[in-house]
Design an enzyme around this catalytic site. Structure first.
Site, short mmCIF file in Angstrom:
data_model
loop_
_atom_site.label_atom_id
_atom_site.label_comp_id
_atom_site.label_asym_id
_atom_site.label_seq_id
_atom_site.Cartn_x
_atom_site.Cartn_y
_atom_site.Cartn_z
N HIS A 16 0.83 -1.20 0.00
CA HIS A 16 0.00 0.00 0.00
C HIS A 16 0.87 1.26 0.00
O HIS A 16 1.77 1.40 0.85
CB HIS A 16 -0.91 0.02 1.22
CG HIS A 16 -1.94 -1.06 1.21
ND1 HIS A 16 -3.21 -0.87 0.70
CD2 HIS A 16 -1.90 -2.35 1.63
CE1 HIS A 16 -3.91 -1.99 0.82
NE2 HIS A 16 -3.14 -2.90 1.37
N GLY A 169 -10.44 -2.61 3.27
CA GLY A 169 -11.28 -2.09 4.34
C GLY A 169 -11.78 -3.19 5.26
O GLY A 169 -11.23 -4.29 5.32
N HIS A 196 -8.82 -8.21 -1.14
CA HIS A 196 -8.47 -8.46 0.25
C HIS A 196 -9.53 -9.39 0.86
O HIS A 196 -10.67 -8.98 1.07
CB HIS A 196 -8.50 -7.15 1.06
CG HIS A 196 -7.25 -6.33 0.95
ND1 HIS A 196 -6.95 -5.59 -0.17
CD2 HIS A 196 -6.26 -6.11 1.85
CE1 HIS A 196 -5.81 -4.95 0.04
NE2 HIS A 196 -5.36 -5.25 1.26
N GLU A 199 -8.52 -12.33 5.71
CA GLU A 199 -7.58 -11.79 6.69
C GLU A 199 -8.15 -11.92 8.11
O GLU A 199 -7.40 -12.04 9.08
CB GLU A 199 -7.27 -10.33 6.38
CG GLU A 199 -6.16 -9.74 7.23
CD GLU A 199 -5.78 -8.33 6.81
OE1 GLU A 199 -4.77 -7.83 7.32
OE2 GLU A 199 -6.50 -7.73 5.98
N ASP A 276 3.09 -5.49 2.41
CA ASP A 276 1.82 -4.88 2.80
C ASP A 276 2.00 -3.38 3.04
O ASP A 276 1.50 -2.56 2.27
CB ASP A 276 1.22 -5.57 4.02
CG ASP A 276 -0.28 -5.35 4.15
OD1 ASP A 276 -0.87 -4.65 3.30
OD2 ASP A 276 -0.88 -5.87 5.10
#
Length: 329
Positions: A16, A169, A196, A199, A276
């Protein structure tokens, strides 16, 4: 192993931008924008403590960096140093993912933000031995119409810096079942995407992401407890973006031995090893390889396979992939 990891060519597919800004550059950019901080205090606001307790605490570290990503010059400068720092540790290809909505507070339009990031990345490509791509992030919690508009803005620059899109998010509050229609629309745009998922322990999110057409999964940890799902992922040749340090910090798992990288490889799932958030997590890709290599005693063949799998599962063009494969020695 540390010297080997630092010198070997590497691929970072899950990184990111706002979580990976250069500390000194960001400190200077904020000062120019009227926010002056003691540098040591500033560092604490940008990086998580080793005893970070959860994802909510981790996400607080994104407040400051996003404040210097609200104008074209700040975005361009930040993107340049993002790629430069990766290149200096021998990363040969990096996909910078970012959510344009986080940079719209002062009136910039999504396409202006994307163009500014690409300008910074292009400058770095011209000065260093690195290739780049942009992954445009939609955000959970935003309505489908807005998220679709973000994907469309990215689609305008697909092949001109943009390589794919994503959604990030709060996965727990906004499961994949709520985003299936959005991704069907994105797929109709002929826009590649990663997602994503997995997780926070929800295996159904992983299954839904694969079913809706994701060719890669960000994290995908929940799949490690589901033999059938791992086989399904492997059969679809869907890659997984592994991010050990950040997963430890957010308590996605408690010990590095719980990282499923070798488990996934044993099941035939392509994997990449990633940072990440280089700054928030206080890591780089050499550190990630050192950590995993020591913990799992990876062989040279396994490390080479991670590299080649990373190249193949990247969203890079065939020409770029060919160049990247030729860099392995």
């Amino acid at each position: 192993m540390p010297v080997v990891a630092e010198k070997m060519p590497k691929i970072d597919l899950h990184c990111h931008l706002d979580g990976s800004l250069d500390l000194e550059v960001t400190h200077k950019l904020l000062a120019e924008r009227g926010e002056d901080y003691n540098f040591q205090e500033f560092r604490k606001l940008m990086q998580v403590d080793p005893d970070c307790q959860n994802l909510a605490e981790y996400l607080k570290r994104f407040d400051l960096p996003n404040r210097c990503l609200q104008d074209v010059e700040g975005i361009k400068t930040s993107a340049y140093h993002f790629a430069k720092n990766a290149a200096l540790e021998n990363v040969k290809y990096i996909e910078a993912r970012f959510a344009p909505v986080q940079s719209m507070k002062q009136g910039l339009k999504p396409i202006e933000i994307i163009e500014a990031v690409e300008a910074g990345l292009a400058q770095a490509r011209g000065e260093f031995d690195i290739e780049t791509g942009m992954i445009i992030c939609m955000m959970r919690g935003m309505d489908d119409e807005f998220n679709y508009s973000i994907a469309k803005a990215g689609r305008e620059m697909l092949g001109a810096g943009v390589v794919a899109c994503d959604i990030a998010g709060d996965e727990e509050s906004y499961p994949m079942s709520q985003q299936m229609e959005l991704f069907r629309s994105v797929k109709a745009l002929d826009m590649p995407f990663t997602i994503h998922v997995g997780e926070t322990g929800n295996a159904q999110n992983v299954r839904d992401a694969i079913d809706v057409g994701a060719v890669r999964l960000g994290h995908g940890i929940a799949m490690a407890r589901n033999e059938e799902l791992m086989k399904y992922c492997a059969s679809r040749h869907v890659g997984v973006e592994i991010c050990p340090t950040s997963n430890l910090q957010t308590k996605a798992y408690r010990h590095i031995k719980d990282c499923p990288i070798c488990l996934f490889m044993e099941h035939g799932i392509p994997v990449s090893l990633n940072t990440d958030n280089r700054t928030v997590s206080n890591t780089n890709l050499s550190t990630e390889f050192d950590k995993v290599s020591v913990s799992f005693r990876l062989t040279d063949e396994q490390i080479h396979k991670i590299y080649t799998d990373s190249v193949e599962m990247s969203f890079a063009s065939d020409d770029v992939k060919h160049r990247l494969l030729s860099k392995w020695r």
